[in-house]
Design a protein around this motif. Structure first.
Motif, PDB file in Angstrom:
ATOM      1  N   SER A  65       0.628  -1.204  -0.073  1.00 49.51           N
ATOM      2  CA  SER A  65       0.145   0.094  -0.013  1.00 49.51           C
ATOM      3  C   SER A  65       0.861   1.369  -0.050  1.00 49.51           C
ATOM      4  N   GLU A  66       0.538   2.220  -1.190  1.00 44.01           N
ATOM      5  CA  GLU A  66       1.307   3.531  -0.880  1.00 44.01           C
ATOM      6  C   GLU A  66       0.440   4.336  -1.391  1.00 44.01           C
ATOM      7  N   ASN A  67       0.796   5.865  -0.746  1.00 54.07           N
ATOM      8  CA  ASN A  67       0.018   6.873  -1.448  1.00 54.07           C
ATOM      9  C   ASN A  67       0.469   7.362  -2.494  1.00 54.07           C
TER      10      ASN A  67
ATOM     11  N   THR B 221      -4.583   6.035  -1.429  1.00 54.33           N
ATOM     12  CA  THR B 221      -3.862   4.881  -0.974  1.00 54.33           C
ATOM     13  C   THR B 221      -4.070   3.892  -2.219  1.00 54.33           C
TER      14      THR B 221
END
Length: 209
Positions: free
Chosen positions: A34-36, A41
């Motif tokens: 998970s990354e912004n 997200t």
């Protein structure tokens, strides 16, 4: 193992800025995490690639002799025509990918391949300075890269190598352990399709990869 070239410690010395001969020596599949991204997200399949700079050396620890600086960059593992990885690799090889070549490209082909990299110093939103590879290009015709110093290192989930995993820095092990692929390795009864394809058969002797 990969040597982190960003800013894990406050007294870390930045890789010099400028344009240098470099050689790819490490390829680490982080997995889907998970990354912004632009305030949202998302689940992104990431890979971390590292290069050594054989012409830029320093004695990082007394008594260990001169060693080349190294620098790493993370990419989303995608060869979509708009992806950063594809644009970066096209600059490196000095030619675009055909749709057929880009459909499945084995990025482990990059291990051991020399190039030129342009490094700039940036400041994060938290005020921390770090070195970043802004672009890569093929070596100038006739230019020779010094021999590789660091042994080539590859980590992927197919097969999962527990010994190699144990060699990674703690921050990378923690990130990999949060991935979907790591969960699948630890819980083999949960089945999903693989993500790291290695069956590209395209070849062109005039290109570095």
């Amino acid at each position: 193992m990969a040597i982190n070239a960003t800013n894990e410690s406050s007294n870390y010395e930045l890789v010099p800025s400028g344009t240098f001969i470099a050689r790819c020596y490490s390829m680490i599949h982080i997995g889907t995490v998970s990354e912004n991204f632009k305030g949202e997200t998302k689940q992104m399949n990431k890979v971390r690639i590292s290069w050594e700079l054989p012409t830029e050396k320093k004695e990082f620890k007394q008594g260990e002799g001169l060693k080349p600086y190294s620098i790493s960059k993370e990419f989303t593992l995608s060869m979509n025509e708009k992806s950063n990885l594809r644009k970066f690799l096209e600059g490196w090889r000095g030619a675009g990918f055909t749709d057929s070549e880009a459909k499945i490209f084995d990025i482990t082909k990059l291990l051991g391949v020399p190039c030129m990299v342009s490094i700039i110093h940036r400041t994060s939103s938290q005020g921390r300075k770090y070195a970043d590879i802004s672009s890569a290009s093929a070596l100038i015709k006739g230019m020779q890269a010094p021999p590789q110093f660091n042994p080539s290192f590859e980590f992927s989930f197919d097969p999962f190598d527990e010994h190699k995993f144990g060699q990674l820095p703690e921050f990378l092990k923690k990130k990999i352990a949060s991935s979907r692929e790591y969960f699948k390795v630890m819980n083999p009864h949960h089945e999903e399709g693989g993500v790291f394809e290695n069956n590209n058969n395209n070849n062109d002797d005039d290109l570095p990869f």
